[in-house]
Design a protein around this motif. Structure first.
Motif, mmCIF file in Angstrom:
data_model
loop_
_atom_site.group_PDB
_atom_site.id
_atom_site.type_symbol
_atom_site.label_atom_id
_atom_site.label_comp_id
_atom_site.label_asym_id
_atom_site.label_seq_id
_atom_site.Cartn_x
_atom_site.Cartn_y
_atom_site.Cartn_z
ATOM 1 N N ALA A 152 0.826 -1.211 0.000
ATOM 2 C CA ALA A 152 0.000 0.000 0.000
ATOM 3 C C ALA A 152 0.857 1.256 0.000
ATOM 4 O O ALA A 152 0.524 2.255 -0.653
ATOM 5 C CB ALA A 152 -0.931 -0.006 1.216
ATOM 6 N N ALA A 153 1.973 1.243 0.731
ATOM 7 C CA ALA A 153 2.862 2.402 0.777
ATOM 8 C C ALA A 153 3.513 2.645 -0.579
ATOM 9 O O ALA A 153 3.509 3.770 -1.101
ATOM 10 C CB ALA A 153 3.933 2.203 1.848
ATOM 11 N N TYR A 154 4.071 1.598 -1.177
ATOM 12 C CA TYR A 154 4.738 1.750 -2.470
ATOM 13 C C TYR A 154 3.755 2.231 -3.535
ATOM 14 O O TYR A 154 4.062 3.111 -4.348
ATOM 15 C CB TYR A 154 5.363 0.421 -2.904
ATOM 16 C CG TYR A 154 6.547 -0.018 -2.071
ATOM 17 C CD1 TYR A 154 7.498 0.889 -1.631
ATOM 18 C CD2 TYR A 154 6.721 -1.363 -1.724
ATOM 19 C CE1 TYR A 154 8.584 0.485 -0.880
ATOM 20 C CE2 TYR A 154 7.810 -1.775 -0.970
ATOM 21 C CZ TYR A 154 8.733 -0.850 -0.547
ATOM 22 O OH TYR A 154 9.814 -1.249 0.208
ATOM 23 N N ALA A 155 2.557 1.649 -3.543
ATOM 24 C CA ALA A 155 1.564 2.017 -4.561
ATOM 25 C C ALA A 155 1.021 3.419 -4.350
ATOM 26 O O ALA A 155 0.628 4.086 -5.300
ATOM 27 C CB ALA A 155 0.413 1.009 -4.562
ATOM 28 N N GLY A 156 0.991 3.885 -3.097
ATOM 29 C CA GLY A 156 0.410 5.191 -2.804
ATOM 30 C C GLY A 156 1.388 6.341 -2.776
ATOM 31 O O GLY A 156 0.983 7.488 -2.572
ATOM 32 N N GLY A 157 2.695 6.052 -2.950
ATOM 33 C CA GLY A 157 3.671 7.130 -2.966
ATOM 34 C C GLY A 157 4.191 7.533 -1.604
ATOM 35 O O GLY A 157 4.714 8.640 -1.439
ATOM 36 N N LEU A 158 4.089 6.661 -0.603
ATOM 37 C CA LEU A 158 4.611 6.939 0.734
ATOM 38 C C LEU A 158 5.903 6.150 0.954
ATOM 39 O O LEU A 158 6.058 5.036 0.456
ATOM 40 C CB LEU A 158 3.607 6.552 1.821
ATOM 41 C CG LEU A 158 2.294 7.315 1.919
ATOM 42 C CD1 LEU A 158 1.264 6.809 0.925
ATOM 43 C CD2 LEU A 158 1.715 7.206 3.339
#
Length: 346
Positions: A152-158
């Motif tokens: 979720a972090a990688y996909a969301g730009g975090l």
């Protein structure tokens, strides 16, 4: 005039003789919207029953309560959003401003209820970091949840950061070794020490915290923000924590920055994320992924026998450990090789 004569008179009328008054729903509406040139910017730091708490200019000392303007319709407004406000922005008791614009988001933390739910939920907007809080014991760590949070972090730009709590109860070495190939920052803390390294990592950043109930997330927030007074709880006999944080809220750190405490998560679906979203976080594999057959999940044999990612390892451009880490995240996203309990993050 008799009724009979009146009927005869009406029979001679046509549509040009009848004046129809338009109903309210047929009146033309202009598409022009007010420019709100006098709007002031703010960051959303809380929400409660259709009202949003906003910090003017990101200043925690200038707090305003606002409602969503009618012209926004159902435009979602979440914690971390940068918005434009009009109306009474004094912040005095019983005053209410209006949110008239929501700025483009630089990052989003999304999740679905499970891997089959098509409805995605934006949990936090514009966070620069995602602090994944995991206890080393009581409750025991679950790598399935860590992997899903990383996706979720990688996909969301975090930028993900792993925070391992309760190191006074168990060693962090095994978990640290499992993620060594990801170059993932790992912070270790214990209940009887101040989280100085974590405070340094969060300084001047907008950081979202996620974790299961009972891992010590609220305890950590109370140490980072002494006046936060987030409720803490104990872990039940079956290894599940009681939900103590019930709403997401952004809290200002004493030395600069914000931390967004989110409710304890029992499920973290990834139905909204595509494999290429995850591969994008591994630059050395992006070019090879473009050469893969259509529909390739990049899992390798036997699921994807023609996957091209192995060629990157074969020519020495990437390590085998990096590829294994990537495929573990892809498997987590696909729900492969996970027990039901790990898959839903319970």
């Amino acid at each position: 005039m008799s009724p009979r004569d009146r009927r005869r008179d009406w029979s001679r009328l046509d549509e040009s003789d009848v004046r129809v008054r338009p109903g309210r729903g047929t009146r033309p509406r202009t598409k022009r919207r007010p420019e709100h040139a006098d709007a002031v910017t703010a960051m959303v730091v809380g929400k409660d029953r259709g009202r949003w708490t906003c910090a003017l200019g990101g200043d925690p000392k200038q707090i305003v309560v606002a409602m969503r303007a009618r012209e926004l319709g159902r435009t979602p407004v979440v914690i971390g959003d940068n918005v434009d406000l009009v109306g009474d922005t004094s912040g005095k008791p019983d005053t209410l401003a209006r949110i008239v614009r929501v700025a483009d988001r630089t990052s989003v933390l999304r999740r679905t209820a499970d891997d089959t739910d098509p409805f995605e939920r934006v949990v936090v907007a514009n966070a620069s970091q995602l602090l994944i809080v995991v206890a080393l014991a009581d409750p025991p760590p679950r790598t399935g949840f860590i992997d899903r949070a990383l996706v979720a972090a990688y996909a969301g730009g975090l930028e993900p950061v792993l925070c391992l709590t309760k190191s006074d109860l168990a060693s962090p070495d095994e978990i640290i070794a499992a993620y060594a190939d990801l170059a993932l920052p790992v912070l270790v803390t214990r209940q009887d020490e101040e989280p100085e390294a974590i405070a340094d990592q969060l300084h001047d950043q907008l950081t979202a915290l996620i974790g299961h109930s009972g891992v010590g997330k609220s305890t950590l927030v109370n140490k980072l923000v002494p006046d936060a007074d987030r409720e803490t709880g104990v872990v039940s006999a079956v290894g599940k924590g009681r939900h103590t944080s019930v709403t997401a809220v952004a809290l200002a750190l004493p030395d600069g920055g914000w931390v967004i405490d989110t409710p304890g998560i029992r499920s973290f679906g990834l139905a909204h994320i595509e494999p290429d979203d995850i591969v994008a976080a591994f630059p050395e594999f992006v070019e090879a992924a473009e050469e893969c057959p259509s529909g390739c999940g990049h899992l390798g044999p036997p699921e994807d026998p023609d996957c091209m990612l192995d060629t990157v390892v074969a020519d020495g451009s990437a390590s085998h450990g990096r590829l294994e880490s990537l495929r573990r995240l892809l498997s987590s996203r696909a729900g492969i090789d996970e027990s039901p309990r790990e898959q839903v993050g319970e």
